[in-house]
Design a protein around this motif. Structure first.
Motif, mmCIF file in Angstrom:
data_model
loop_
_atom_site.group_PDB
_atom_site.id
_atom_site.type_symbol
_atom_site.label_atom_id
_atom_site.label_comp_id
_atom_site.label_asym_id
_atom_site.label_seq_id
_atom_site.Cartn_x
_atom_site.Cartn_y
_atom_site.Cartn_z
ATOM 1 N N ALA A 7 102.020 -82.610 -69.335
ATOM 2 C CA ALA A 7 102.894 -81.542 -68.839
ATOM 3 C C ALA A 7 103.772 -82.059 -67.704
ATOM 4 O O ALA A 7 104.979 -81.767 -67.649
ATOM 5 N N ASP A 8 103.193 -82.845 -66.795
ATOM 6 C CA ASP A 8 103.978 -83.427 -65.696
ATOM 7 C C ASP A 8 105.070 -84.337 -66.240
ATOM 8 O O ASP A 8 106.211 -84.322 -65.761
ATOM 9 N N TYR A 9 104.724 -85.147 -67.221
ATOM 10 C CA TYR A 9 105.673 -86.083 -67.824
ATOM 11 C C TYR A 9 106.867 -85.324 -68.397
ATOM 12 O O TYR A 9 108.026 -85.721 -68.217
ATOM 13 N N LEU A 10 106.604 -84.231 -69.091
ATOM 14 C CA LEU A 10 107.678 -83.441 -69.695
ATOM 15 C C LEU A 10 108.552 -82.794 -68.626
ATOM 16 O O LEU A 10 109.784 -82.772 -68.739
ATOM 17 N N ARG A 11 107.935 -82.266 -67.585
ATOM 18 C CA ARG A 11 108.712 -81.605 -66.522
ATOM 19 C C ARG A 11 109.656 -82.587 -65.837
ATOM 20 O O ARG A 11 110.832 -82.293 -65.629
ATOM 21 N N VAL A 12 109.137 -83.760 -65.497
ATOM 22 C CA VAL A 12 109.942 -84.744 -64.771
ATOM 23 C C VAL A 12 111.154 -85.175 -65.593
ATOM 24 O O VAL A 12 112.230 -85.449 -65.039
ATOM 25 N N ARG A 13 111.031 -85.180 -66.899
ATOM 26 C CA ARG A 13 112.109 -85.657 -67.771
ATOM 27 C C ARG A 13 112.992 -84.545 -68.314
ATOM 28 O O ARG A 13 113.778 -84.756 -69.225
ATOM 29 N N GLY A 14 112.868 -83.359 -67.742
ATOM 30 C CA GLY A 14 113.779 -82.280 -68.096
ATOM 31 C C GLY A 14 113.367 -81.440 -69.288
ATOM 32 O O GLY A 14 114.198 -80.712 -69.843
ATOM 33 N N PHE A 15 112.086 -81.520 -69.673
ATOM 34 C CA PHE A 15 111.621 -80.757 -70.826
ATOM 35 C C PHE A 15 110.518 -79.774 -70.422
ATOM 36 O O PHE A 15 109.538 -79.574 -71.146
ATOM 37 N N ALA A 16 110.717 -79.130 -69.275
ATOM 38 C CA ALA A 16 109.728 -78.170 -68.774
ATOM 39 C C ALA A 16 109.629 -76.937 -69.657
ATOM 40 O O ALA A 16 108.637 -76.206 -69.593
ATOM 41 N N ALA A 17 110.640 -76.674 -70.481
ATOM 42 C CA ALA A 17 110.613 -75.495 -71.362
ATOM 43 C C ALA A 17 109.768 -75.722 -72.606
ATOM 44 O O ALA A 17 109.649 -74.816 -73.450
ATOM 45 N N SER A 18 109.175 -76.892 -72.753
ATOM 46 C CA SER A 18 108.377 -77.206 -73.934
ATOM 47 C C SER A 18 107.102 -76.371 -73.982
ATOM 48 O O SER A 18 106.589 -75.914 -72.956
ATOM 49 N N THR A 19 106.591 -76.197 -75.201
ATOM 50 C CA THR A 19 105.348 -75.457 -75.420
ATOM 51 C C THR A 19 104.239 -76.418 -75.826
ATOM 52 O O THR A 19 104.444 -77.295 -76.675
ATOM 53 N N LEU A 20 103.066 -76.238 -75.201
ATOM 54 C CA LEU A 20 101.896 -77.061 -75.509
ATOM 55 C C LEU A 20 100.827 -76.175 -76.137
ATOM 56 O O LEU A 20 100.324 -75.246 -75.501
ATOM 57 N N HIS A 21 100.496 -76.438 -77.400
ATOM 58 C CA HIS A 21 99.356 -75.795 -78.043
ATOM 59 C C HIS A 21 98.160 -76.719 -77.838
ATOM 60 O O HIS A 21 98.113 -77.814 -78.417
ATOM 61 N N VAL A 22 97.241 -76.309 -77.002
ATOM 62 C CA VAL A 22 96.085 -77.134 -76.663
ATOM 63 C C VAL A 22 94.932 -76.757 -77.595
ATOM 64 O O VAL A 22 94.471 -75.619 -77.610
ATOM 65 N N LEU A 23 94.484 -77.742 -78.377
ATOM 66 C CA LEU A 23 93.470 -77.504 -79.411
ATOM 67 C C LEU A 23 92.227 -78.329 -79.085
ATOM 68 O O LEU A 23 92.265 -79.557 -79.107
ATOM 69 N N GLU A 24 91.138 -77.638 -78.780
ATOM 70 C CA GLU A 24 89.910 -78.313 -78.359
ATOM 71 C C GLU A 24 88.837 -78.221 -79.437
ATOM 72 O O GLU A 24 88.675 -77.186 -80.089
ATOM 73 N N ALA B 140 111.315 -78.615 -75.880
ATOM 74 C CA ALA B 140 112.472 -77.800 -75.512
ATOM 75 C C ALA B 140 112.893 -78.187 -74.105
ATOM 76 O O ALA B 140 112.071 -78.571 -73.270
ATOM 77 N N GLY B 141 114.181 -78.095 -73.828
ATOM 78 C CA GLY B 141 114.689 -78.421 -72.504
ATOM 79 C C GLY B 141 116.031 -79.104 -72.574
ATOM 80 O O GLY B 141 116.614 -79.275 -73.653
ATOM 81 N N THR B 142 116.519 -79.515 -71.430
ATOM 82 C CA THR B 142 117.853 -80.115 -71.332
ATOM 83 C C THR B 142 117.789 -81.575 -70.902
ATOM 84 O O THR B 142 118.777 -82.133 -70.447
ATOM 85 N N GLY B 143 116.619 -82.205 -71.034
ATOM 86 C CA GLY B 143 116.489 -83.605 -70.650
ATOM 87 C C GLY B 143 117.305 -84.520 -71.549
ATOM 88 O O GLY B 143 117.734 -84.139 -72.643
#
Length: 399
Positions: A159-176, A209-212
């Motif tokens: 999640a941090d990696y995506l935010r730093v690169r401009g893709f904070a709007a991305s969705t993460l489906h976490v499957l455990e 998703a995002g503007t990165g």
């Protein structure tokens, strides 16, 4: 001792343990003398099966398994052992008749089934021990990827990696724990605060998703993607060089005088099975090239620090060679005699002396000789004018 035939059975096991196994897998498990696998997988198998259990060592090594050759051994692996699993590593070390495999649904297949995704339109990556930068070429709006991660901490790092690169709007489906009684599927945004109770084993189905910034899919990506000190094949020249080099799936490139590593990096971006080795005499530039490769998701670029042709001997031969620096008569002579027939070579020259050298080799060995002149519009007082770059002579040939 086991009878002639496969002594090793590789079984893909899910989080539901033996309950989800096929009949063939259950029979092999019941007849096993030795079980080998991760501690988590061994714990899924009830007591009373196999007289001995061997957990994989850390760091991972096949030696404990291979030492039991000839016994009835079952190796446990997650889901499909041949999709980011240890199955292929074992198969490389054993003869075809020594092993048999019974795969189970992979985590990728289970994740796609839970979300209703078309798996052929998703990128699938195993990132247990690989850098998140492997994602960089895939980051584009509306892209989908299914990622196998080490643990909950790795999900937070994603999640941090995506935010730093401009893709904070991305969705993460976490499957455990997919496929088991503790299975859980939750949805978060990359900008959300993630819970601290994400459990291993975990996969993330990512909707980008995002503007990165997004990497282009053609040769000649913008120079701004590469850190450099001016020693770089600029975008138009790089596109022409890669067009002449003509990368094909699975091929190996030598990039001599790697500089920023741009040629080798784009060669690797052309296909996930391509290989490249960069040769650079300046250690600072060599480290910079390796760092550029890591950031752009192709950390498989091998960098050798040394001067050509001395550093080229005793290396695996390439399918293509690019000479962007260090051009000399001894280098061309070495390549013409040492490279396998059919090796493609592309060399760039800027100085008059190196132009003359390429003209001589073109006369001797044929191929194509191009003189490339580029000019860029720049301010000229209150108007604009053309500022020409040094012309580049390109020789391309098949040795």
């Amino acid at each position: 001792m086991a009878e002639a035939g496969p002594w090793l059975t590789i079984i893909g096991i899910g989080e539901d343990g033996p309950a989800g196994l096929s009949d063939a897998s259950r029979i092999a498990l019941e007849q096993a003398e030795i079980l080998v696998g991760a501690s988590r997988h061994l714990a899924l198998v009830p007591d009373g099966i196999a007289s001995r259990r061997i957990a994989w060592p850390v760091p991972f090594a096949l030696d404990p398994l291979l030492a039991e050759r000839g016994r009835r051994v079952v190796m446990l692996a997650s889901g499909d052992p041949f999709w980011f699993g240890a199955g292929s590593l074992v198969a490389e070390r054993l003869a075809p008749g020594e092993w048999i495999a019974h795969p189970a649904p992979s985590s990728f297949a289970l994740a796609a089934a839970r979300l209703g995704w078309a798996i052929e339109r998703c990128q699938c990556l195993g990132l247990h021990a690989a850098p998140l930068d492997r994602l960089r070429p895939l980051l584009a709006p509306d892209a989908r990827a299914i990622l196998l991660l080490r643990d909950g901490t790795a999900v937070g790092a994603l999640a941090d990696y995506l935010r730093v690169r401009g893709f904070a709007a991305s969705t993460l489906h976490v499957l455990e724990a997919l496929g088991g009684p503790a299975e859980r599927v939750r949805r978060f945004g990359a900008a959300d605060t993630l819970p601290g109770d994400i459990r291993h084993p975990v996969a993330v189905a990512l909707e980008v998703a995002g503007t990165g910034d997004t990497l282009a899919c053609v040769a000649g990506i913008d120079d701004g993607w590469f850190a450099h000190d001016g020693q770089i094949s600029k975008r138009p020249m790089r596109a022409l060089a890669l067009s002449a080099l003509a990368p094909r799936p699975g091929e190996h490139l030598w990039d001599i005088g790697a500089g920023s590593g741009a040629i080798g990096i784009e060669w690797l971006l052309a296909h996930p099975h391509n290989r490249a080795t960069g040769f650079e005499r300046d250690p600072v530039r060599a480290e910079r090239a390796a760092d550029n490769a890591r950031r752009l998701g192709v950390d498989r670029l091998a960098i050798v620090t040394g001067s050509a042709p001395d550093c080229l001997f005793d290396r695996p031969p390439p399918d293509a060679v690019f000479i962007g620096g260090g051009l000399s008569a001894p280098l061309l002579a070495m390549l013409s005699t040492a490279m396998p027939a059919g090796t493609r070579i592309v060399a760039h020259a800027v100085t008059l002396e190196s132009e003359m050298l390429l003209a001589e080799w073109h006369d001797r060995r044929g191929g194509m000789l191009l003189r490339i002149e580029l000019a860029e519009a720049r301010p000229l007082g209150s108007r604009r004018g053309w500022r020409a770059s040094y012309p580049v002579v390109q020789w391309s040939a098949v040795l």
